[in-house]
Design a protein around this motif. Structure first.
Motif, short mmCIF file in Angstrom:
data_model
loop_
_atom_site.label_atom_id
_atom_site.label_comp_id
_atom_site.label_asym_id
_atom_site.label_seq_id
_atom_site.Cartn_x
_atom_site.Cartn_y
_atom_site.Cartn_z
N TYR A 19 2.44 -3.04 8.61
CA TYR A 19 1.68 -3.54 9.75
C TYR A 19 2.59 -4.44 10.58
O TYR A 19 2.66 -5.65 10.34
N ARG A 62 -1.33 0.25 12.00
CA ARG A 62 -0.83 0.66 10.69
C ARG A 62 0.21 1.74 10.90
O ARG A 62 -0.05 2.75 11.57
N GLU A 82 9.73 -3.46 4.06
CA GLU A 82 8.87 -3.74 5.21
C GLU A 82 9.70 -4.16 6.43
O GLU A 82 9.47 -3.67 7.54
N ALA A 96 2.41 1.90 3.79
CA ALA A 96 1.90 1.39 5.05
C ALA A 96 2.55 0.05 5.36
O ALA A 96 2.75 -0.77 4.46
N PRO A 153 -1.94 -7.88 9.83
CA PRO A 153 -3.02 -7.06 9.26
C PRO A 153 -4.04 -6.55 10.28
O PRO A 153 -4.70 -5.54 10.03
N GLU A 176 0.88 -1.17 0.00
CA GLU A 176 0.00 0.00 0.00
C GLU A 176 0.91 1.21 0.00
O GLU A 176 1.58 1.47 0.99
#
Length: 109
Positions: free
Chosen positions: A19, A27, A62, A17, A23, A4
């Protein structure tokens, strides 16, 4: 987790974004500049095309964002820098060296 992200023209960066707790968890917004993407991932793409670079390298981005988040959970936006990707760059350089060696071996044969 799915990517995202948006390209921010005014800051020449991609905001995305992550997490950290899955999920269903919080966020967190991370930001990575064009320069960091160029130097850390070897791309020359600019503008909205950097979204594809981020999608293709999302796992590394990430992991870096989550690691930074865990060191300071109060940051409103996590700004990733080249230093956050030293392991990725080392692996990338090793892969390139192995590829060059294979090509040299193929030429010699």
């Amino acid at each position: 987790m799915d990517f995202e992200g948006i390209y921010c023209f005014d800051t020449a960066s991609v905001r995305l974004a992550v997490y950290p707790d899955g999920p269903q968890g919080a966020r967190v917004v991370a930001q990575i500049s064009e320069d960091t993407l160029h130097d850390g991932f070897g791309t020359r793409e600019v503008g909205h095309r950097l979204l594809d670079v981020c999608k293709n390298n999302f796992r590394a981005i990430e992991l870096a964002a989550v690691a930074r988040y865990r060191t300071n959970k109060r940051q409103s936006v996590i700004t990733l820098t080249l230093g956050d990707f030293t392991v990725h760059r080392s692996a990338q350089a090793a892969n390139e060296a192995m590829r060059a060696t294979r090509e040299d071996d193929a030429i010699a044969a």
